[in-house]
Each structure stands twice: as structure tokens, then as C-alpha cells.
Design a protein around this motif. Structure first.
Motif: not given
Length: 697
Positions: A555-574
Motif C-alpha cells: 500500500p505504500m513504500t517504506p519511507f512513505a510508511l515511515l513518514q506516516l508513523v513518524g520518524p521518531a516513533v520508528g526510531l523508538h520502536v527500532a
């Protein structure tokens, strides 16, 4: 041997489990002396919970009824309707998936055309009275008739074949665009199926021109017969719009662009359907139906149909009987809900609880401004529902009265279910639950919407950790169907049963998951994202890494998904997963730079790449090709799924597939992530037996 004999031999000699839909014929004297109508009622002998479908035996039964009708000279018209609440929902897809050869697949397409087209080629006019759900071949029966009426109470009108990896193959791609225009036909046959299989209500179908008249459910058949009589007597004119070649070309070209954007060529069915709709502008009926037969035969003998049916079975059956869920009788009644936090996620949850449970919902937050904003959001969304006619004025007022706010958690004293939606920090969540436990009853369920943190640790300081459960929604709350219900080390069956009961009432598909880092969806998405980001860190051009998975039709590309959830959230989960599994989950220094920059992602508001953000990922010296990135990602996902199954995060691979379809938008036509990995040879040892979600080996 006639074609009918050939088809009968091919399609019925192997036996079938088909539930035969019979064509029950009775004569009806039309009002006003308009003559006699032979009225066919489609009925498989079961109630509305087992809809009418058509396999070979049902088609031959309808053909026999039409043959008898065609010989009569006393009829003014022929009508067709369905049993209560159901008109027809199309082909018997279970039988279709068992076809053994392309010759059989061609035969089922040709037989459907042969039978259905007779309705439009009788010596007298034909009428379809669509009294209930009409999908797939059911809708196509109606399209073959000369005239159609529809009940305003019909809940579902659709051509969902593209959703399952097929095309509308019994006349839909040829008849519908000529009736409603190519743009509306594309909406019904392609756009809606690709939008989570969206259905039309009867009123919407009428507005699009699918039916010529609409009547209320209470006296639908009587009014339809009166309308048919007026048509036959020349008292009721029926007009149909014309559609120019320019309209046709524009609709097809616009749709091709949208399908490319969504699927990147990953699924053949929507493209075949679009080609057939384009063909309908100039093809004769024989030519168009023959082209449908060929497309249907190709797709019936492909993996995509099996994959689509596997996905369909997951969301229609397994999701309704969650593996490992406790007995429903253990569930406690919920008469009031508390929500800790009043941010966007919390406000969405509060609205959903109020709408579905119809109980008081109270939000709390740290200050009045935040609280007013959260309650105000819920009330504003109720106002939008009222404006769209989704609720009445009385319902809107009741819903607004149910959603309130309080600055103190004392408002939870009589709540049966309290859920937190605060910042994703363990210390904060522990403090919240300590404060909540001090005011609620001993039987109140405490739920956390955490996306990655340990439930067991969260409840470690509670007096009653057995009533803490994970209740993980996906954003947007009202739209995403998945609910991950997490069992902590101490969670008891009564709490779990209550959580599942609430999930059912919220109309969510719930999956029981073990208390493991990031549970299912976020763990796999983080592994997925981590491999793509690592490839970019190593020197792969960001745009190459970004589009390396396009052929899956995600449904969306990886960095588009990252933008949807927010880079800070993505970094926290990582970071959370890196702490749990440092060997497989890394933390990108470049992602940390992106978060520090304050940028929302790598895309600008016009969806072009932000050069400054892209520059943060430059500098590596080991670039990969798109194919190398794709294989790296898919092999990593296979490894992670094997480990999750070994850990018992879920009961079976099917639950992984269900979570990814419903929570991550994994394409339905791929049949879930595990059969896709099996088919592509990425999984090592197979997740599923050969032939599951694919052609038999």
C-alpha cells in the motif's frame, strides 16, 4: 455433442460439494392488466447466512428454468429476484478453485455467459428485482436483464472479483460500463475492490445508475411489480445516458494510472479487468464475452486466485474464531469505559467505544486544554457523521453525551474497562496504571495500547496484574480492522475473554499474541524497514531502496510508511527491538539524524523527495541493486517469522498472515506473507503445506 453437453461432462462428472441454488418459478399477474410474469426466485434452501451462489449445477438449474420459460407464449415478462435478504453473491469460488484444467475454467466461464445472457435475449422483457445483497455473478445476473429495481435496504452491491484475483467474468466488464458509463463501472469493478473491497449500499448503486428504480424494503416486490407493469404498458419511461469515446478513453487512462500507482503491476486481475472494460466500447456481445472467458480461464488457473481465497478465508473465518481465545462465557460486562490521555489516538478510541459499545466513555489528561481538545475532536467527528447521514440527530446527541472528560482519574471509579493511550514510555505507563488501580474496582480490566513495550513489565508493580491486557489498535482506529490482544505472563482468562468480547463489539478482528517485543505487525514492519534503511545507510541510493519492493504492490513504500508513523516513533520502536534482539534489529544513525532534524520524513508536502533529508542517508560505499534489497528484505522477514513461530508469539503462520493483511495492508492478492515467501522460495523450510494459497504442486 452440444456445448451444454460438453460443459456438463467437464464440470459435473467429478462430483461437487456445491450447495445448489435453485430457480423456483411461479406466475404472477401484473397489476393493471399488464399480463403474466414468470417470476424466478433464486434460493439455495438456506437462510440469509448462507447466500445464493452458482456452481455448475446451479447454472444448469437456472438454464433449465429459462428453457421452460422460453417455450411459453402466454408471458408478458420474466422477473428474477432472490430469497429474503439475498439476491445472489456470485460463483461458487470453492468449486472454482478446484478446477483441474484450463479447459474446465473456460467451460465455467462460457456456461455462465450462456445461461445469464438468456435473460436479456428472451422474447419478452426481463426484470431483475434486487431485494438483497448482489455481488459478483449475482449482480451480473441483474445486469443481463433489460430492467432493474433495487431495494433501498440492500447492504452490499459489488463486483469484488479483482479483490480475489479474478475479473467479473459473466458479463460484468461488458454490460456494466454500457449501463452506467466507464468511469462508474471502473469504480465498481476495480477501484472499490482495491480499496479494501468496498461495497455499495442499494441507495449508492441506484445513484450510480445500476438500477432504474428504487423502492423501500417493506413493500419492495409489490412496488417493483407495479413499476414493471407501468413499463410494459408504456406508462413508465426508462432512459439511459450516452457515453462518448472521449469519456471512455479518459476513464480508462485515468484508471490505468491509478492502478499503476497502487499495484505497480503486481496483480494481473485489475489490469485484465481494465482491458476488458476498454474493449466493451467497441466489441460485440459475443466478442466481449469470449474475451471475458479467456481472462477468467487464465486467472482461474493461476496462483493469485488461490492466494486471494486463502486471504478471504482468513478474514472471514479464522478472524471470527481467534485461535487461543478463552471461552466467551468468562467475559465480564462492560458498562463504562475510561481512556487515559486525550490525544488523537485516545480521542479516536473514545469515539469508537461510544459508537459501538453505546456506554459512557470518559477521557482524562493533564490539563483542561488537552482534555477539551480531545473531547472536542470526538464531538466534531460525530458532527461529521451526522452531516453525512451516518447517524440521526438523536443518535448524534446521545453519542456526544456519552463522551466526556475529567481532569482526575476518580471518574474511572465505576468503569469496567480502562485503556491508556499515553506516551510510549515504560515509566509513564507504569505510573498511569498505578494511579488507575488506586481508584478502580478489583474486576476492572486495565488495557494498554502499547505498540512495542512489555506487558509483563508494565504490570509488575500492580496489585492485580492478572487484569492487565494488551489492546493494540492500529491507526486510524475507526478504519484499521486489526486488534492485537496481548496476553501478559499474569493475564487471566476472564480478562482475555472480556478483551475479545469488547473487540467483537468494536467490530474488530482480534488476534491473540504473546507478550513479545512489538508483538506481530510492528516487529515485522520494523525488520522490513530496518533492512531497507540499512541498505540506504550502506550506500544504496535512497530512491532505489525505497522502490525495491514495488513489485509486491504494497500500500505504500517504506519511507512513505515511515513518514506516516513518524520518524521518531520508528526510531523508538527500532531501539526497543534492538535492545531485545541486537543481532537482527539495528538502529540507524541516519534515521536518528532525520529525527534530530525535525523533518517529518524524506518527502516534501508535494510528495517529492526532500534533498536535505535524502542527503542524511548519503555517504555509504556499498550500494545494492533493487533486486538485492528486495531479496534481503524478504529473507529477513522469513527469518523473523520462523523465529516468532518458534517463540509462540502466535498460534500458527495463518495468524501472522491475518495480522499483516489486516494491520499492515499486506496485499490481499498475495495471500498473506507466509505463502508469498513460500512461493518465492524465500522461506527456507515452508511455512504452509504445498498447494496452500497456490496451485497444487
Amino acid at each position: 455433442m452440444s456445448n451444454l453437453d460438453t460443459w456438463r461432462s467437464l464440470l459435473t462428472e467429478r462430483g461437487t460439494d456445491e450447495v445448489v441454488t435453485k430457480a423456483l418459478v411461479r406466475d404472477v399477474e401484473l397489476p393493471g392488466g399488464a399480463g403474466t410474469m414468470a417470476l424466478i426466485t433464486l434460493d439455495n434452501g438456506f437462510d440469509h447466512t448462507k447466500p445464493n451462489t452458482f456452481g455448475p449445477h446451479g447454472l444448469f438449474a437456472l438454464n433449465g428454468a429459462l428453457s421452460e420459460i422460453a417455450e411459453r407464449t402466454d408471458l408478458a415478462a420474466v422477473g428474477v429476484t432472490g430469497k429474503p435478504f439475498i439476491f445472489g453473491v456470485g460463483a461458487d469460488l470453492g468449486g472454482a478453485a478446484s478446477l483441474a484444467s484450463r479447459e474446465e475454467a473456460l467451460a465455467i466461464g462460457a456456461l455462465g455467459h450462456h445461461v445469464f445472457r438468456r435473460l436479456g435475449e428472451l422474447p419478452v422483457p426481463s426484470f431483475a428485482f434486487v431485494n438483497g445483497a448482489a455481488m459478483g455473478g449475482g449482480l451480473e445476473i441483474a445486469l443481463h436483464c433489460a430492467y432493474r429495481t433495487i431495494s433501498s435496504g440492500v447492504p452490499a452491491v459489488a463486483l469484488p472479483e479483482c479483490f480475489l484475483g479474478l475479473v467479473p467474468g459473466w458479463g460484468g466488464t461488458q454490460l456494466l460500463p454500457r449501463l452506467v458509463g466507464p468511469a462508474n463501472a471502473i469504480k465498481i469493478a476495480i477501484e472499490n475492490p482495491l480499496s479494501q473491497n468496498r461495497m455499495l449500499r442499494g441507495t449508492q448503486a441506484f445513484e450510480l445508475g445500476v438500477a432504474d428504480a428504487m423502492f423501500e424494503p417493506a413493500d419492495f416486490l409489490e412496488e417493483s411489480l407495479r413499476w414493471a407493469a407501468r413499463v410494459l404498458k408504456g406508462e413508465q419511461a426508462v432512459s439511459r445516458p450516452d457515453h462518448t469515446a472521449a469519456d471512455w478513453d479518459k476513464a480508462v487512462n485515468d484508471a490505468r494510472f491509478l492502478v499503476d500507482m497502487k499495484l505497480h503491476g503486481a496483480s494481473p486481475a485489475p489490469y485484465r479487468a481494465l482491458d476488458l472494460i476498454a474493449l466493451a466500447r467497441t466489441a460485440s456481445r459475443d466478442e466481449g464475452f469470449a474475451a471475458e472467458d479467456e481472462a477468467l480461464a487464465d486467472l482461474l488457473m493461476g496462483d493469485e486466485l488461490r492466494a486471494g481465497l486463502y486471504s478471504f478465508d482468513l478474514v472471514q473465518r479464522r478472524a471470527k474464531r481467534p485461535a487461543g481465545a478463552p471461552d466467551r462465557s468468562l467475559a465480564r460486562k462492560v458498562t463504562k469505559v475510561g481512556v487515559v490521555g486525550a490525544g488523537l489516538m485516545a480521542s479516536q478510541m473514545a469515539l469508537l467505544f461510544a459508537r459501538r459499545l453505546e456506554v459512557p466513555v470518559v477521557l482524562t489528561d493533564l490539563d483542561q486544554a488537552r482534555l477539551d481538545k480531545g473531547v472536542g475532536y470526538a464531538h466534531a467527528e460525530i458532527g461529521k457523521l451526522l452531516a453525512r447521514g451516518r447517524v440521526s440527530a438523536d443518535q448524534a446527541n446521545r453519542l456526544k453525551a456519552l463522551v466526556t472528560g475529567s481532569l482526575t482519574k476518580d471518574a474511572f471509579a465505576d468503569a469496567d474497562f480502562v485503556i491508556e493511550a499515553v506516551f510510549e514510555d515504560m515509566a509513564v505507563k507504569k505510573q498511569v496504571f498505578s494511579e488507575v488501580e488506586a481508584v478502580v474496582t478489583d474486576t476492572c480490566v486495565l488495557a494498554t495500547n502499547t505498540s512495542s513495550l512489555s506487558l509483563t513489565e508494565m504490570g509488575s508493580q500492580l496489585a492485580h496484574p492478572e487484569r492487565l491486557v494488551g489492546f493494540h489498535f492500529f491507526n486510524p482506529v475507526a478504519v484499521m480492522p486489526l486488534l492485537e490482544i496481548v496476553k501478559g505472563a499474569a493475564t487471566d482468562d476472564a480478562t482475555l475473554a472480556t478483551a475479545f468480547a469488547v473487540g467483537r463489539t468494536l467490530k474488530k478482528s482480534s488476534v491473540l499474541v504473546k507478550d513479545a517485543p512489538a508483538f506481530v505487525v510492528n516487529r515485522l514492519l520494523t525488520r522490513f524497514m530496518g533492512e531497507v534503511i540499512t541498505a540506504a545507510d550502506e550506500g544504496t541510493p535512497l530512491e532505489v531502496a525505497e522502490h525495491s519492493l514495488d513489485e509486491l504492490g504494497l500500500p505504500m513504500t517504506p519511507f512513505a510508511l515511515l513518514q506516516l508513523v513518524g520518524p521518531a516513533v520508528g526510531l523508538h520502536v527500532a531501539e526497543t527491538l534492538h535492545e531485545a534482539f541486537p543481532g537482527r534489529f539495528g538502529v540507524s544513525g541516519n534515521l536518528a539524524k532525520l529525527v534530530a532534524s525535525g523533518k517529518p520524513g524524506v518527502y516534501l508536502p508535494d510528495f517529492s523527495l526532500d534533498p536535505e533529508a535524502v542527503a542524511l542517508f548519503a555517504g555509504g560505499s556499498s550500494a545494492s541493486t533493487a533486486e538485492q534489497v528486495r531479496r534481503r528484505v524478504l529473507e529477513a522477514l522469513a527469518e523473523e517469522i520462523h523465529l516468532m513461530l518458534d517463540e509462540g508469539v502466535v498460534a500458527a503462520a495463518q495468524d501472522i498472515d491475518l495480522c499483516m493483511i489486516l494491520g499492515a495492508g499486506w496485499p490481499f492478492h498475495l495471500g498473506g506473507i507466509t505463502p508469498y515467501l513460500d512461493r518465492g522460495g524465500y522461506s527456507g523450510s515452508r511455512f504452509l503445506p504445498p498447494g496452500v494459497a497456490s496451485l497444487p504442486a
